[in-house]
Design an enzyme around this catalytic site. Structure first.
Site, PDB file in Angstrom:
ATOM      1  N   ARG A 104       8.578  -9.297   7.101  1.00 24.00           N
ATOM      2  CA  ARG A 104       8.167  -9.614   5.719  1.00 24.00           C
ATOM      3  C   ARG A 104       9.388  -9.727   4.808  1.00 24.00           C
ATOM      4  NH1 ARG A 104       4.217  -4.750   5.305  1.00 24.00           N
ATOM      5  NH2 ARG A 104       4.173  -5.188   3.069  1.00 24.00           N
ATOM      6  N   ARG A 131      -2.533  -0.347   6.338  1.00 27.84           N
ATOM      7  CA  ARG A 131      -2.458  -1.803   6.453  1.00 27.84           C
ATOM      8  C   ARG A 131      -1.882  -2.187   7.811  1.00 27.84           C
ATOM      9  NH1 ARG A 131       0.136  -4.153   0.977  1.00 27.84           N
ATOM     10  NH2 ARG A 131       1.088  -5.566   2.474  1.00 27.84           N
TER      11      ARG A 131
HETATM   12  P1  AP5 Z   1       3.909  -0.871  -3.558  1.00 29.16           P
HETATM   13  O1  AP5 Z   1       3.661  -0.786  -5.026  1.00 29.16           O
HETATM   14  O2  AP5 Z   1       2.742  -0.894  -2.659  1.00 29.16           O
HETATM   15  O3  AP5 Z   1       4.877  -2.114  -3.281  1.00 29.16           O
HETATM   16  P2  AP5 Z   1       4.552  -3.641  -3.199  1.00 29.16           P
HETATM   17  O4  AP5 Z   1       5.739  -4.351  -3.750  1.00 29.16           O
HETATM   18  O5  AP5 Z   1       3.236  -3.960  -3.834  1.00 29.16           O
HETATM   19  O6  AP5 Z   1       4.499  -3.751  -1.632  1.00 29.16           O
HETATM   20  P3  AP5 Z   1       3.548  -4.546  -0.684  1.00 29.16           P
HETATM   21  O7  AP5 Z   1       3.873  -4.070   0.685  1.00 29.16           O
HETATM   22  O8  AP5 Z   1       2.118  -4.472  -1.110  1.00 29.16           O
HETATM   23  O9  AP5 Z   1       4.090  -5.985  -0.936  1.00 29.16           O
HETATM   24  P4  AP5 Z   1       4.039  -7.202  -0.050  1.00 29.16           P
HETATM   25  O10 AP5 Z   1       4.641  -8.239  -0.936  1.00 29.16           O
HETATM   26  O11 AP5 Z   1       4.641  -7.056   1.278  1.00 29.16           O
HETATM   27  O12 AP5 Z   1       2.474  -7.308   0.239  1.00 29.16           O
HETATM   28  P5  AP5 Z   1       1.332  -8.256  -0.319  1.00 29.16           P
HETATM   29  O13 AP5 Z   1       0.084  -7.486  -0.264  1.00 29.16           O
HETATM   30  O14 AP5 Z   1       1.727  -8.942  -1.559  1.00 29.16           O
HETATM   31  O15 AP5 Z   1       4.900   0.319  -3.154  1.00 29.16           O
HETATM   32  C1  AP5 Z   1       5.241   0.545  -1.806  1.00 29.16           C
HETATM   33  C2  AP5 Z   1       5.388   2.067  -1.528  1.00 29.16           C
HETATM   34  O16 AP5 Z   1       6.524   2.570  -2.250  1.00 29.16           O
HETATM   35  C3  AP5 Z   1       4.203   2.882  -2.004  1.00 29.16           C
HETATM   36  O17 AP5 Z   1       4.026   3.933  -1.087  1.00 29.16           O
HETATM   37  C4  AP5 Z   1       4.646   3.386  -3.386  1.00 29.16           C
HETATM   38  O18 AP5 Z   1       4.024   4.599  -3.705  1.00 29.16           O
HETATM   39  C5  AP5 Z   1       6.129   3.540  -3.203  1.00 29.16           C
HETATM   40  N1  AP5 Z   1       6.898   3.247  -4.420  1.00 29.16           N
HETATM   41  C6  AP5 Z   1       6.661   2.248  -5.327  1.00 29.16           C
HETATM   42  N2  AP5 Z   1       7.607   2.238  -6.296  1.00 29.16           N
HETATM   43  C7  AP5 Z   1       8.479   3.242  -5.974  1.00 29.16           C
HETATM   44  C8  AP5 Z   1       9.671   3.747  -6.597  1.00 29.16           C
HETATM   45  N3  AP5 Z   1      10.161   3.214  -7.734  1.00 29.16           N
HETATM   46  N4  AP5 Z   1      10.308   4.768  -5.979  1.00 29.16           N
HETATM   47  C9  AP5 Z   1       9.810   5.341  -4.819  1.00 29.16           C
HETATM   48  N5  AP5 Z   1       8.670   4.923  -4.198  1.00 29.16           N
HETATM   49  C10 AP5 Z   1       8.024   3.883  -4.770  1.00 29.16           C
HETATM   50  O19 AP5 Z   1       1.316  -9.386   0.822  1.00 29.16           O
HETATM   51  C11 AP5 Z   1       0.922  -9.088   2.135  1.00 29.16           C
HETATM   52  C12 AP5 Z   1       0.958 -10.361   2.981  1.00 29.16           C
HETATM   53  O20 AP5 Z   1       0.027 -11.320   2.435  1.00 29.16           O
HETATM   54  C13 AP5 Z   1       2.288 -11.099   3.018  1.00 29.16           C
HETATM   55  O21 AP5 Z   1       3.142 -10.586   4.006  1.00 29.16           O
HETATM   56  C14 AP5 Z   1       1.830 -12.541   3.297  1.00 29.16           C
HETATM   57  O22 AP5 Z   1       1.517 -12.710   4.667  1.00 29.16           O
HETATM   58  C15 AP5 Z   1       0.543 -12.637   2.516  1.00 29.16           C
HETATM   59  N6  AP5 Z   1       0.728 -13.163   1.142  1.00 29.16           N
HETATM   60  C16 AP5 Z   1       0.472 -12.499  -0.024  1.00 29.16           C
HETATM   61  N7  AP5 Z   1       0.730 -13.281  -1.086  1.00 29.16           N
HETATM   62  C17 AP5 Z   1       1.179 -14.467  -0.590  1.00 29.16           C
HETATM   63  C18 AP5 Z   1       1.632 -15.678  -1.190  1.00 29.16           C
HETATM   64  N8  AP5 Z   1       1.678 -15.819  -2.531  1.00 29.16           N
HETATM   65  N9  AP5 Z   1       2.032 -16.677  -0.366  1.00 29.16           N
HETATM   66  C19 AP5 Z   1       1.990 -16.551   0.964  1.00 29.16           C
HETATM   67  N10 AP5 Z   1       1.573 -15.438   1.602  1.00 29.16           N
HETATM   68  C20 AP5 Z   1       1.170 -14.401   0.836  1.00 29.16           C
END
Ligand code: AP5
Ligand code: ZN
Length: 216
Positions: free
Chosen positions: A172, A161
Site C-alpha cells: 500500500r 482489516r
Molecule cells: P488511521 O487514522 O486509521 O490512518 P489512515 O491514514 O486512515 O490509514 P488507513 O490504513 O485507513 O489508510 P489507507 O489509505 O491505507 O486505507 P483506505 O481505507 O483509505 O490510523 C492508523 C493507526 O495509527 C490507528 O491505529 C491510529 O490509532 C494510529 N494513529 C493515527 N494517528 C496517529 C498519530 N498521530 N500518532 C500515533 N498513532 C496514530 O484504503 C484501503 C484500500 O482501499 C486501498 O489500499 C485501496 O486498495 C482502496 N482505495 C481506497 N480509496 C481509493 C482510491 N481513492 N483509489 C483507489 N483505491 C482506493
C-alpha cells in the site's frame, strides 16, 4: 468547504477525519470505507475491488469514481465534506475538479499528512477494532484493559482489516509513493496545499487541522 486529506496508509486520515466531522460538522467521505462496504455487500464494484484491495493495490479510477460520484450528489456536500483517501491518482483529482465544478463547488484545501514510512507500517500492521463500536486497538501499542473485551462498549467481538498485515501495508505504501504522492505537487501548483507534520501525536495533529479548518 471541501477538504482533502492526503497521506500514506496509517498517516491518520481516518482518525482525523472523524474528529473534523465531530468538531466542524463536516461529513467524512472515505473511499476506503465505501469500498469495504461494497466488498461486504458483494456488489459488482465490491467483487471487482476485493482482490486488488487485499493485495494492497489501488482500485481502478472507474470504480472509485462511480462510488464517489453517487455520494457527491447527496445533500451533505453543500454542508462541507472531508475527503478521506480520495483522490489518490491524478485522474481522480481531475475528475473531482469536474464533479465539483458541476455542483458550483471547488476544493478548499488539500491537507498532506507527512509521516515516516517505517512508522506507518508499524501503525497499520497489528491494528484491529471493536466490531460493535469501532474503537481502535493495536497488538503492540494499545491492548484493551481486559484482553478481548472492548474498553469503550464492553463488546467482545474484534475485527481486523484483511489488508493490515506488514506485507500488504508495504504494498500500500508503494502504491502511495508511485500514484498518490504526485498529488502533493498537483495541489501545490494550485495554491491549495497545507502540509501537516503527522509524526506528532494525535492531539497535536488535530490542533493543526483545527486551525486549518477554522481559518477557511
Ligand atoms: P488511521 O487514522 O486509521 O490512518 P489512515 O491514514 O486512515 O490509514 P488507513 O490504513 O485507513 O489508510 P489507507 O489509505 O491505507 O486505507 P483506505 O481505507 O483509505 O490510523 C492508523 C493507526 O495509527 C490507528 O491505529 C491510529 O490509532 C494510529 N494513529 C493515527 N494517528 C496517529 C498519530 N498521530 N500518532 C500515533 N498513532 C496514530 O484504503 C484501503 C484500500 O482501499 C486501498 O489500499 C485501496 O486498495 C482502496 N482505495 C481506497 N480509496 C481509493 C482510491 N481513492 N483509489 C483507489 N483505491 C482506493
Ligand atoms: Zn466497542
Amino acid at each position: 468547504p471541501v477538504l482533502i486529506l492526503l497521506g500514506p496508509p496509517g498517516a491518520g486520515k481516518g482518525t482525523q477525519a472523524r474528529m473534523l466531522e465531530e468538531e466542524h460538522g463536516l461529513i467524512q467521505l472515505s473511499t476506503g470505507d465505501m469500498l469495504r462496504a461494497a466488498v461486504a455487500a458483494g456488489s459488482p464494484a465490491g467483487l471487482a475491488a476485493k482482490a486488488v484491495m487485499a493485495a494492497g493495490g489501488l482500485v481502478s479510477d472507474e470504480i472509485v469514481l462511480s462510488i464517489i460520484a453517487e455520494r457527491m450528489h447527496g445533500p451533505d456536500v453543500a454542508r462541507g465534506v472531508i475527503l478521506d483517501g480520495f483522490p489518490r491518482t491524478e485522474g481522480q483529482a481531475l475528475a473531482l475538479e469536474e464533479l465539483l465544478g458541476g455542483l458550483g463547488l471547488r476544493v478548499t484545501a488539500a491537507i498532506s499528512l507527512e509521516v515516516d514510512d517505517a512508522a506507518m507500517i508499524a501503525r497499520v500492521a497489528g491494528r484491529y477494532s471493536c466490531a460493535a463500536c469501532g474503537e481502535g486497538y493495536h497488538d503492540q501499542f494499545r491492548q484493551p484493559v481486559h484482553p478481548g473485551r472492548c474498553d469503550k462498549c464492553g463488546g467482545g467481538d474484534m475485527k481486523r482489516r484483511a489488508d493490515d498485515t506488514a506485507e500488504t501495508a508495504g504494498e500500500r505504501l508503494k502504491a502511495y509513493h508511485a500514484q498518490t504522492a504526485p498529488l502533493i505537487a498537483f495541489y501545490q501548483a494550485r495554491g491549495l496545499l497545507e502540509p501537516v507534520d503527522a509524526m506528532q501525536d494525535i492531539a497535536q495533529v488535530r490542533q493543526a487541522l483545527h486551525r486549518i479548518a477554522g481559518g477557511i
